[in-house]
Write a protein that holds these residues in place. Structure first.
Motif, short mmCIF file in Angstrom:
data_model
loop_
_atom_site.label_atom_id
_atom_site.label_comp_id
_atom_site.label_asym_id
_atom_site.label_seq_id
_atom_site.Cartn_x
_atom_site.Cartn_y
_atom_site.Cartn_z
N LEU A 2 42.49 36.58 27.42
CA LEU A 2 41.92 37.83 26.90
C LEU A 2 41.56 38.79 28.02
CD1 LEU A 2 39.50 36.46 24.12
CD2 LEU A 2 41.89 37.19 23.90
N THR A 3 41.97 38.47 29.24
CA THR A 3 41.54 39.25 30.39
C THR A 3 42.49 40.43 30.63
OG1 THR A 3 42.76 37.81 31.91
CG2 THR A 3 40.46 37.27 31.48
N LEU A 18 35.83 42.65 27.80
CA LEU A 18 37.15 42.13 28.16
C LEU A 18 37.81 42.98 29.24
CD1 LEU A 18 38.57 41.20 24.63
CD2 LEU A 18 37.31 39.76 26.23
#
Length: 263
Positions: A85-86, A131
């Motif tokens: 999710l980065t 994020l």
């Protein structure tokens, strides 16, 4: 090998392949969702991190650094990979994934969108800001696929694919009672059932026990939620995200308990 037995084996393999192919094809069926037009807003990465780590428990599936992790890897059943999710997510994309369980080109497996639908637009923006500020951690966790037993579990509803259970026909209403909203968003309802009387989770996971009528009342509830211990002192199954819930505030635990008591 006798011819009859060989024929049975071949037919079984063929049927398994057909079932697997149809099941995985179904994951690529993406329902239409209501148009989401986020108003210009600034997300708060600090608020988003606390929400994501403590309430939404994103790290339980995607890894402590959210760089991706394999959740299930069982031959003939399923391989479920939670991706990294980065990266930066557009809010429209985040809305589809988080609140509807829909990826770019396939339905998501085990994404708890039923509960996440109660997130407000601001909370969604906060998670997106968090994020966006994360350092890159993109592990190659491979793809998600279902085996024949996984397809059967999906069709039976014991392997959760939110695209097939969430009502996409209308924009979800936001619960007005904050106690109930927190109970839903945190996943308590998703695991323990809408009536909180417990339910089978499937996939080889232990049954989620009843929360209503819990012996020991609030003290036992807090011990389970923040300490990961059952009434008999045993450590709860790893599927219970108590390590993330350990950082819930006293007021949040009070809120959850009030919602349980009102059942």
């Amino acid at each position: 090998m006798p011819k009859r037995l060989l024929l049975v084996v071949v037919m079984g393999l063929g049927l398994g392949t057909l079932v697997t192919g149809l099941g995985n094809a179904r994951l690529r069926w993406l329902p239409t969702v209501p148009a989401f037009e986020p108003s210009p807003r600034t997300g708060d990465p600090v608020a988003g991190e606390r929400l994501g780590r403590t309430v939404l428990v994103c790290t339980e599936c995607h890894g402590e650094d959210l760089g991706g992790a394999v959740m299930i890897d069982a031959p003939l059943f399923a391989r479920v990979a939670a991706p990294s999710l980065t990266r930066r997510f557009e809010l429209v994309e985040l809305d589809r994934a988080v609140r509807h369980g829909l990826g770019r080109n396939r339905a998501l497996v085990l994404m708890p969108s039923d509960g996440y639908r109660q997130l407000t637009d601001q909370e969604l923006a906060d998670v997106g800001a968090w994020l966006e500020h994360l350092p890159p951690a993109n592990r190659d966790v491979g793809s998600t696929w279902l085996g024949p037993f996984g397809v059967m579990a999906m069709l039976a509803g014991s392997l959760h694919v939110p695209a097939f259970s969430v009502d996409h026909s209308a924009v979800p209403s936001r619960a007005t009672d904050e106690d109930e909203r927190l109970l839903t968003v945190s996943g308590c309802v998703g695991c323990h059932g809408a009536d909180l009387k417990g339910r089978e989770l499937g996939g080889g996971l232990p049954r989620a026990p009843a929360l209503v009528g819990l012996p020991g009342g609030r003290a036992a509830f807090e011990r389970a939620v923040r300490g990961g211990r059952g009434g008999d002192g045993r450590e709860l199954a790893p599927v219970m995200p108590w390590r993330a819930f350990a950082d819930l505030s006293d007021s949040e635990v009070d809120s959850l308990w009030r919602a349980v008591e009102h059942r």
